[in-house]
Design a protein around this motif. Structure first.
Motif, PDB file in Angstrom:
ATOM      1  N   PHE A   1      45.541  51.900  38.820  1.00 55.94           N
ATOM      2  CA  PHE A   1      45.679  52.121  40.251  1.00 55.94           C
ATOM      3  C   PHE A   1      47.155  52.066  40.651  1.00 55.94           C
TER       4      PHE A   1
ATOM      5  N   TYR B   1      49.571  51.717  44.124  1.00 60.97           N
ATOM      6  CA  TYR B   1      49.604  51.375  45.535  1.00 60.97           C
ATOM      7  C   TYR B   1      51.040  51.447  46.024  1.00 60.97           C
TER       8      TYR B   1
ATOM      9  N   PRO C   1      49.027  46.377  50.607  1.00 62.76           N
ATOM     10  CA  PRO C   1      49.169  47.584  49.786  1.00 62.76           C
ATOM     11  C   PRO C   1      48.304  48.727  50.303  1.00 62.76           C
TER      12      PRO C   1
ATOM     13  N   LEU D   1      36.112  45.926  47.764  1.00 60.88           N
ATOM     14  CA  LEU D   1      35.770  46.903  46.742  1.00 60.88           C
ATOM     15  C   LEU D   1      34.844  47.957  47.333  1.00 60.88           C
TER      16      LEU D   1
ATOM     17  N   GLU E   1      37.124  51.624  43.703  1.00 64.27           N
ATOM     18  CA  GLU E   1      38.458  51.462  44.265  1.00 64.27           C
ATOM     19  C   GLU E   1      38.536  50.261  45.187  1.00 64.27           C
ATOM     20  N   GLN E   2      39.724  49.722  45.285  1.00 69.75           N
ATOM     21  CA  GLN E   2      39.947  48.494  46.035  1.00 69.75           C
ATOM     22  C   GLN E   2      40.932  48.794  47.163  1.00 69.75           C
ATOM     23  N   PHE E   3      40.520  48.476  48.382  1.00 67.69           N
ATOM     24  CA  PHE E   3      41.343  48.733  49.554  1.00 67.69           C
ATOM     25  C   PHE E   3      41.769  47.414  50.179  1.00 67.69           C
ATOM     26  N   PHE E   4      43.011  47.381  50.637  1.00 62.59           N
ATOM     27  CA  PHE E   4      43.596  46.143  51.117  1.00 62.59           C
ATOM     28  C   PHE E   4      43.708  46.104  52.631  1.00 62.59           C
TER      29      PHE E   4
END
Lengths: 111, 113
Positions: free
Chosen positions: A34, A36, A44, B97, B101-104
């Protein structure tokens, strides 16, 4: 144990000067790499996910590529607004969906 | 991409008080959320993994009695810093999650006086 190393730590470019950021990794069973972007004082921002060697993804001036040992983030004709810290992370098969992050590359694009 | 919000964006508190930080997934459901801590000019350090309806899993060295995590619904996880001290001052970031994909979230700046 999954490991991610990013280089260089910091990079200063003139506007329009293309370059690449490197992310070297070791992981047991890659489940995703990934990229960011993080601006100061913010969380991020997701850019790309790559899953297998040979895969490439593009977004505006950014292009991410992946091999079995490393990933590159190519920046073509950067602009000052591309200045940020770019983070690379991997998820391995034994990581319970967690990401292992590199320390980041701080990019500064000068006008 | 998926949107994650955090509240508050910054908080200042006195030593010994407790502070609660909320993390919400706005346009998707997240069975798994993560809490990170970030010191200046350093990368993200995972504190704990939060799973909806079950106890959080804490990383080695993170005190679970000090950093209480609750993930009571598919869109909300909370981090409570109990009896905060100046050394707890940091930038706390949650993520959720969505598929693979991982979103912040945008992060919460905590300052303990």
């Amino acid at each position: 144990e999954d490991q991610v190393t990013q280089s260089p730590e910091a990079l200063r470019l003139q506007e329009g000067e293309s370059s690449s950021l490197n992310c070297s990794y070791t992981v047991s069973g890659l489940r995703g790499l990934f990229w960011y972007r993080q601006d100061p004082g913010k969380g991020p921002e997701f850019l790309f996910t790559l899953y297998s060697a040979g895969e490439e993804k593009e977004k505006e001036r950014l292009k991410a590529t992946l091999t079995k040992k490393e990933s590159f983030l190519h920046i073509t004709a950067p602009k000052p607004e591309d200045s940020a810290t770019y983070l690379c992370a991997v998820r391995g098969s034994g990581s319970a969906r967690q990401l292992t992050f590199g320390s980041g590359t701080q990019l500064t694009v000068l006008p | 991409g998926a949107v994650v919000s955090q509240h508050p964006s910054w908080v200042i508190c006195k030593s010994g008080t407790s502070v609660k930080i909320e993390c919400r997934s706005l346009d998707f459901q997240a069975t798994t959320m993560f809490w990170y801590r970030q010191f200046p000019k350093q990368s993200l350090m995972l504190m704990a993994t939060s799973n909806e309806g079950s106890k959080a899993t804490y990383e080695q060295g993170v005190e679970k009695d000090k950093f209480l995590i609750n993930h009571a619904s598919l869109t909300l996880s909370t981090l409570t810093v109990t009896s905060a001290h100046p050394e707890d001052s940091s930038f706390y970031i949650c993520s959720a999650l969505a598929g693979h994909e991982q979103f912040f979230g945008p992060g919460t700046r905590l300052t303990v006086l």
